[in-house]
Enzyme design. Structure first.
Site, PDB file in Angstrom:
ATOM      1  N   SER A  65      -9.023  21.201   5.209  1.00 21.06           N
ATOM      2  CA  SER A  65      -7.843  22.075   5.317  1.00 21.06           C
ATOM      3  C   SER A  65      -7.838  23.248   4.348  1.00 21.06           C
ATOM      4  CB  SER A  65      -6.556  21.266   5.124  1.00 21.06           C
ATOM      5  OG  SER A  65      -6.240  20.567   6.308  1.00 21.06           O
ATOM      6  N   LYS A  68      -7.423  26.625   5.840  1.00 16.13           N
ATOM      7  CA  LYS A  68      -6.140  27.274   6.104  1.00 16.13           C
ATOM      8  C   LYS A  68      -5.881  28.464   5.178  1.00 16.13           C
ATOM      9  CE  LYS A  68      -3.729  23.246   8.067  1.00 16.13           C
ATOM     10  NZ  LYS A  68      -4.727  22.168   7.960  1.00 16.13           N
ATOM     11  N   SER A 129       0.390  21.356   4.890  1.00 14.03           N
ATOM     12  CA  SER A 129      -0.921  21.447   5.546  1.00 14.03           C
ATOM     13  C   SER A 129      -0.820  21.105   7.027  1.00 14.03           C
ATOM     14  CB  SER A 129      -1.938  20.527   4.861  1.00 14.03           C
ATOM     15  OG  SER A 129      -3.258  20.871   5.211  1.00 14.03           O
TER      16      SER A 129
END
Length: 441
Positions: A65, A68, A129
């Site tokens: 993640s 991101k 997230s």
């Protein structure tokens, strides 16, 4: 009731994970033996871009993640360019909804046929997230996640990243997306970044959009009745007692990540006494390890490094600070460092640095001279900082070589026509006598 149960389950899961992590006190190392328990890691001074520590930093690994951060960058860029606003509303696609409804993914529980603002989606992406809100933002900006992935890779190239590949906006495995994997990407593809490129992305994100820290530093926030809990447990102010062992003074971002292939990853940033550091750890062993190893990295930087002026403006090298001048009232001109060279270095390393002058060939004539007239401060080359130790890891943005302009200390006026004529006559006879002498040698 469903939202309440969702919140309770989330708190229980976090508590179990936190209590299962063994506490290891952060180590403030001061020697060359310093290391972290991560497959790859890097530590960077934000102001200067100096790399203070690197371990396998150019090895491409799944960032999970941490991907991101690129989506965050493109969202903030779209807002800056006026393409969207924080108040822009959008509906959730069937694809994004299917991700949100899957309990195996991070999610705040999105609804179909319900408008969400960019601000709400962005906050959920940064704090929780959330994968579905990330996809929704990608679709809003580019029309589809496949087109957004093209933007991600183009922006990575623009930012100077080298060891990367983006195949989706979230950091999930493409295989876990089923038939919804972004068009034009490998159905089994995986996002890949090196620790150096991850740090570079974080560096540009904070540098270009400092407001990212306003949201990444929020430990807990409500989202339509659900409690979003920031997976960055190092943030001071987390309400849960389980997180206190991870709290780190001055830390205000940036992004965690985890998949089975990636392990536990974390890009952290903290500021103390006016100095901001950025750290990256990749493929650590546990949810707690990524925070403890980050604390070790940050402690190492804050405790052992400081910004030092290694070359003063006006610095000259003995025997190398004069260049001959043609057609001038002076036969030579002094040169010096046009700017100071400052660098964040480890204590006791000053003696391992020196500077050398490199005069540009383009600035000289065929005889190795500068040609008058010459103004004071004319750039004629560069002053290069050299290092003879073992612990310099280069610069995040500018590479390994650090330099400043080499400039003339004074100006030199051009000689008048009569003097130039006499010089030309003198040069002619010198060359002539040299040729005649050569006939008899």
């Amino acid at each position: 009731m469903k939202r309440t149960l969702h919140t309770i389950r989330l708190w229980i899961m976090i508590a179990v994970l936190a209590l299962s992590s063994l506490y290891i006190a952060p180590i403030a190392s001061s020697a060359s033996s310093f290391d972290v328990n991560a497959e790859s890691a890097i530590l960077v001074d934000f102001e200067t871009g100096d790399v203070l520590f690197a371990k396998n930093a150019d090895t491409s690994l799944p960032p999970a993640s941490m991907t991101k951060m690129m989506t965050e960058y493109l969202v903030l860029e779209a807002i800056k360019n006026g393409e969207i606003t924080w108040e822009t509303e959008t509906q959730i696609s069937e694809y994004a909804y299917s991700i949100s409804a899957d309990n195996s993914f991070s999610g705040v529980g999105l609804r179909l046929d319900h408008p969400y603002t960019v601000k709400d989606l962005y906050d959920a992406m940064v704090i929780n997230s959330d994968n579905a809100t990330t996809i929704a933002l990608a679709e809003l900006i580019a029309g589809s996640e496949g087109e957004f992935v093209k933007m991600m890779n183009a922006k990575a190239k623009e930012l100077g990243m080298k060891d990367y590949e983006f195949v989706n906006s979230t950091g999930l495995n493409n295989s876990s997306l089923g038939e919804n994997y972004p068009e034009g990407t490998d159905p089994n593809g995986e996002n890949m970044m090196s620790a150096r490129d991850t740090a570079k992305l974080a560096y540009h994100l904070v540098k270009d959009y400092r407001e990212v820290l306003e949201v990444s530093s929020i430990p807990v926030k409500e989202f339509e009745g659900n409690t979003m809990i920031n997976w960055n447990w190092m943030l001071p102010g987390h309400e849960s007692q389980n997180f206190k062992q991870y709290s780190y003074k001055g830390l205000d971002g940036l992004k965690t990540g985890h998949t089975d292939l990636a392990g536990y990853t974390f890009t952290g940033t903290a500021e103390r006494d006016g100095q901001r550091l950025i750290s990256v750890v990749m493929r650590t062993d546990s949810i707690g390890a990524r925070f403890f190893e980050t604390a070790k990295l940050l402690d190492y930087g804050f405790n052992n490094f400081s910004k030092t002026t290694l070359v003063e403006a006006g610095y000259q090298v003995e025997g190398e600070s004069s260049i001959p001048v043609a057609k001038g009232k002076e036969e030579s001109v002094s040169v010096e460092a046009g700017q100071a060279i400052e660098k964040v270095i480890k204590e006791g390393e000053e003696e391992n640095y020196s500077a050398k002058f490199e005069v540009s060939e383009e600035a000289l004539n065929d005889n190795g001279e500068l040609v008058a007239p010459i103004e004071a401060g004319t750039e004629v080359g560069k002053v290069v900082l050299t290092y003879e130790g073992e612990e310099d890891f280069g610069h995040l943005v500018d590479g390994d070589q650090i330099s400043v302009p080499l400039v003339t200390s004074d100006g030199v006026e051009k000689s008048n026509w009569f003097v130039l004529m006499l010089q030309a006559i003198g040069d002619f006879f010198v060359d002539l006598f040299g040729s005649i002498k050569g006939l008899f040698n």
